[in-house]
Design a protein around this motif. Structure first.
Motif, PDB file in Angstrom:
ATOM      1  N   PHE A  27       1.227  -1.087  -0.144  1.00 60.48           N
ATOM      2  CA  PHE A  27       0.029  -0.304  -0.306  1.00 60.48           C
ATOM      3  C   PHE A  27       0.878   0.970   0.242  1.00 60.48           C
ATOM      4  CE2 PHE A  27       1.519  -0.659   4.214  1.00 60.48           C
ATOM      5  CZ  PHE A  27       1.366   0.205   4.940  1.00 60.48           C
ATOM      6  N   LEU A  28       2.252   0.472  -0.125  1.00 59.41           N
ATOM      7  CA  LEU A  28       2.953   2.423   0.665  1.00 59.41           C
ATOM      8  C   LEU A  28       3.399   3.326  -1.347  1.00 59.41           C
ATOM      9  CD1 LEU A  28       4.567   3.852   2.330  1.00 59.41           C
ATOM     10  CD2 LEU A  28       6.467   2.003   2.713  1.00 59.41           C
ATOM     11  N   SER A  29       3.650   4.534  -0.975  1.00 55.85           N
ATOM     12  CA  SER A  29       3.951   4.986  -2.609  1.00 55.85           C
ATOM     13  C   SER A  29       4.425   5.882  -1.315  1.00 55.85           C
ATOM     14  CB  SER A  29       2.988   5.787  -3.122  1.00 55.85           C
ATOM     15  OG  SER A  29       1.525   5.936  -2.081  1.00 55.85           O
ATOM     16  N   SER A  30       5.344   6.859  -2.580  1.00 59.95           N
ATOM     17  CA  SER A  30       6.291   7.959  -2.109  1.00 59.95           C
ATOM     18  C   SER A  30       5.129   9.192  -1.956  1.00 59.95           C
ATOM     19  CB  SER A  30       7.087   7.933  -3.003  1.00 59.95           C
ATOM     20  OG  SER A  30       8.570   7.069  -3.335  1.00 59.95           O
ATOM     21  N   SER A  31       4.128   9.120  -2.899  1.00 66.68           N
ATOM     22  CA  SER A  31       3.434  10.426  -2.422  1.00 66.68           C
ATOM     23  C   SER A  31       3.259  10.369  -1.017  1.00 66.68           C
ATOM     24  CB  SER A  31       2.475  10.447  -3.593  1.00 66.68           C
ATOM     25  OG  SER A  31       1.671   9.048  -4.010  1.00 66.68           O
ATOM     26  N   LEU A  32       2.545   9.196  -0.459  1.00 74.34           N
ATOM     27  CA  LEU A  32       1.716   9.310   0.520  1.00 74.34           C
ATOM     28  C   LEU A  32       2.673   9.653   1.887  1.00 74.34           C
ATOM     29  CD1 LEU A  32      -1.389   8.427   1.156  1.00 74.34           C
ATOM     30  CD2 LEU A  32      -0.674   6.008   1.740  1.00 74.34           C
ATOM     31  N   VAL A  33       3.475   8.735   0.965  1.00 74.68           N
ATOM     32  CA  VAL A  33       5.210   9.739   2.603  1.00 74.68           C
ATOM     33  C   VAL A  33       5.076  10.618   2.344  1.00 74.68           C
ATOM     34  CG1 VAL A  33       7.201   9.351   3.192  1.00 74.68           C
ATOM     35  CG2 VAL A  33       6.124   7.137   1.973  1.00 74.68           C
ATOM     36  N   ARG A  34       5.395  11.322   1.224  1.00 70.11           N
ATOM     37  CA  ARG A  34       4.565  13.491   1.032  1.00 70.11           C
ATOM     38  C   ARG A  34       4.468  14.038   1.890  1.00 70.11           C
ATOM     39  NH1 ARG A  34       6.480  12.206  -4.046  1.00 70.11           N
ATOM     40  NH2 ARG A  34       4.792  13.054  -4.457  1.00 70.11           N
ATOM     41  N   GLU A  35       3.237  13.069   1.371  1.00 69.29           N
ATOM     42  CA  GLU A  35       2.210  14.140   2.377  1.00 69.29           C
ATOM     43  C   GLU A  35       1.904  14.002   3.625  1.00 69.29           C
ATOM     44  OE1 GLU A  35      -2.739  12.974   0.682  1.00 69.29           O
ATOM     45  OE2 GLU A  35      -0.756  13.041  -0.860  1.00 69.29           O
ATOM     46  N   VAL A  36       1.978  12.473   3.956  1.00 67.78           N
ATOM     47  CA  VAL A  36       1.900  11.887   5.736  1.00 67.78           C
ATOM     48  C   VAL A  36       3.448  13.229   6.216  1.00 67.78           C
ATOM     49  CG1 VAL A  36       2.130  10.554   7.013  1.00 67.78           C
ATOM     50  CG2 VAL A  36       0.771  10.096   5.011  1.00 67.78           C
ATOM     51  N   ALA A  37       4.403  13.185   5.742  1.00 71.36           N
ATOM     52  CA  ALA A  37       5.648  14.242   6.540  1.00 71.36           C
ATOM     53  C   ALA A  37       5.086  15.069   6.761  1.00 71.36           C
ATOM     54  CB  ALA A  37       6.636  13.772   5.685  1.00 71.36           C
ATOM     55  N   ALA A  38       4.802  15.881   5.067  1.00 72.89           N
ATOM     56  CA  ALA A  38       4.427  17.251   4.943  1.00 72.89           C
ATOM     57  C   ALA A  38       3.081  17.455   6.142  1.00 72.89           C
ATOM     58  CB  ALA A  38       3.709  17.535   3.727  1.00 72.89           C
ATOM     59  N   LEU A  39       2.448  16.472   5.777  1.00 71.00           N
ATOM     60  CA  LEU A  39       1.342  17.476   7.646  1.00 71.00           C
ATOM     61  C   LEU A  39       2.213  16.689   9.318  1.00 71.00           C
ATOM     62  CD1 LEU A  39      -2.000  15.796   5.821  1.00 71.00           C
ATOM     63  CD2 LEU A  39      -1.075  18.709   5.974  1.00 71.00           C
ATOM     64  N   GLY A  40       3.185  16.481   9.025  1.00 70.33           N
ATOM     65  CA  GLY A  40       3.450  15.843  10.431  1.00 70.33           C
ATOM     66  C   GLY A  40       2.903  14.658  10.747  1.00 70.33           C
ATOM     67  N   GLY A  41       3.424  14.041  10.518  1.00 73.97           N
ATOM     68  CA  GLY A  41       2.814  12.808  10.593  1.00 73.97           C
ATOM     69  C   GLY A  41       3.662  12.042  10.694  1.00 73.97           C
ATOM     70  N   ASP A  42       4.168  10.406  11.564  1.00 76.24           N
ATOM     71  CA  ASP A  42       4.966   9.788  11.428  1.00 76.24           C
ATOM     72  C   ASP A  42       5.053   8.787  10.633  1.00 76.24           C
ATOM     73  OD1 ASP A  42       7.138   8.199  12.751  1.00 76.24           O
ATOM     74  OD2 ASP A  42       6.033   7.063  13.697  1.00 76.24           O
ATOM     75  N   VAL A  43       6.124   8.827   9.324  1.00 78.80           N
ATOM     76  CA  VAL A  43       5.965   7.814   8.491  1.00 78.80           C
ATOM     77  C   VAL A  43       7.635   7.511   8.831  1.00 78.80           C
ATOM     78  CG1 VAL A  43       5.380   9.601   6.327  1.00 78.80           C
ATOM     79  CG2 VAL A  43       7.254   9.807   7.249  1.00 78.80           C
ATOM     80  N   SER A  44       8.258   6.696  10.343  1.00 76.47           N
ATOM     81  CA  SER A  44       9.200   5.986  10.255  1.00 76.47           C
ATOM     82  C   SER A  44       8.833   4.575  10.242  1.00 76.47           C
ATOM     83  CB  SER A  44       9.746   5.873  12.247  1.00 76.47           C
ATOM     84  OG  SER A  44       8.471   5.755  12.538  1.00 76.47           O
ATOM     85  N   PRO A  45       8.188   3.873  10.350  1.00 79.32           N
ATOM     86  CA  PRO A  45       7.825   2.710   9.495  1.00 79.32           C
ATOM     87  C   PRO A  45       8.032   3.023   7.742  1.00 79.32           C
ATOM     88  CG  PRO A  45       6.238   3.461  10.865  1.00 79.32           C
ATOM     89  CD  PRO A  45       6.230   4.441  10.864  1.00 79.32           C
ATOM     90  N   TYR A  46       8.447   3.712   7.177  1.00 81.32           N
ATOM     91  CA  TYR A  46       8.115   3.510   6.146  1.00 81.32           C
ATOM     92  C   TYR A  46       8.974   4.392   5.320  1.00 81.32           C
ATOM     93  CZ  TYR A  46       3.077   3.123   7.412  1.00 81.32           C
ATOM     94  OH  TYR A  46       1.965   2.795   7.878  1.00 81.32           O
ATOM     95  N   VAL A  47      10.238   4.311   5.977  1.00 86.94           N
ATOM     96  CA  VAL A  47      11.437   5.206   5.597  1.00 86.94           C
ATOM     97  C   VAL A  47      12.567   4.762   5.782  1.00 86.94           C
ATOM     98  CG1 VAL A  47      10.311   7.306   3.815  1.00 86.94           C
ATOM     99  CG2 VAL A  47      10.786   7.139   6.293  1.00 86.94           C
TER     100      VAL A  47
END
Ligand code: ADP
Length: 169
Positions: free
Chosen positions: A131-151
């Motif tokens: 389910f993982l995509s770069s665009s999702l990671v960008r969006e979540v990171a830009a909004l201050g969410g935790d993306v540590s499980p994904y990168v």
């Protein structure tokens, strides 16, 4: 098909590199001796790119610093020309879901028509990355969410610098 001694090219925009990409890189290393990560300009429809091409190349190079089988190079132009220049006959693409399929299939057939000696190999990632995509990671990171499980950790640090906030792990 034996890929011993061969170079496989893994092209993409990698904005940013995720653990899904990394999963594919490591699978590709089981098939080929050398994996060349070919980093492309982000396509123009990407509204908010996270990193420039130069930043992505240097970031991914850092991620694979201890992996002698992985090389990272920027690329533009036709992928099949790039492959020929690097003596590679195999292109790796990740396939997450049916949604990836149509575009990937079209592109594979176009690349074959441009250069019949090149084979495209599709690889499925571990199921937790489907389910993982770069665009999702960008969006979540830009909004201050935790993306540590994904990168990878290095990417996490760079994202924190880019969007503010500190990685906690
Ligand atoms: P592109 O813009 O060329 O699709 P990406 O950086 O988004 O570039 O993806 C590069 C390649 O990695 C593509 O083949 C894509 O399908 C694959 N990919 C992206 N995310 C994942 C993931 N989570 N698991 C497996 N493959 C992935």
């Amino acid at each position: 098909m034996s890929l011993a001694g061969s170079t496989a090219i893994y092209p993409g925009s990698f904005d940013p590199l995720t653990l899904g990409h990394d999963d594919i890189v490591r699978r590709a290393l089981r098939l080929a001796d050398r994996v060349l990560i070919a980093v492309a300009e982000t396509s123009t429809h990407v509204k908010r790119p996270a990193f420039s091409l130069e930043e992505r190349v240097s970031l991914i190079t850092e991620v694979y610093a201890d992996e002698p089988g992985v090389e990272v190079v920027p690329f533009s132009g036709l992928l099949v020309d790039f492959a020929a220049r690097h003596g590679a006959r195999v292109i790796i693409r990740g396939l997450r879901a049916v949604s990836d399929f149509e575009y990937e299939f079209q592109m594979a057939l176009m690349n074959r028509s441009l250069s019949p000696e090149i084979e495209v190999i599709f690889m499925a990632p571990a199921s937790n990355y489907t389910f993982l995509s770069s665009s999702l990671v960008r969006e979540v990171a830009a909004l201050g969410g935790d993306v540590s499980p994904y990168v990878p950790h290095i990417v996490l640090e760079r994202l924190a610098r880019r969007y503010g906030g500190a990685p906690d792990g």
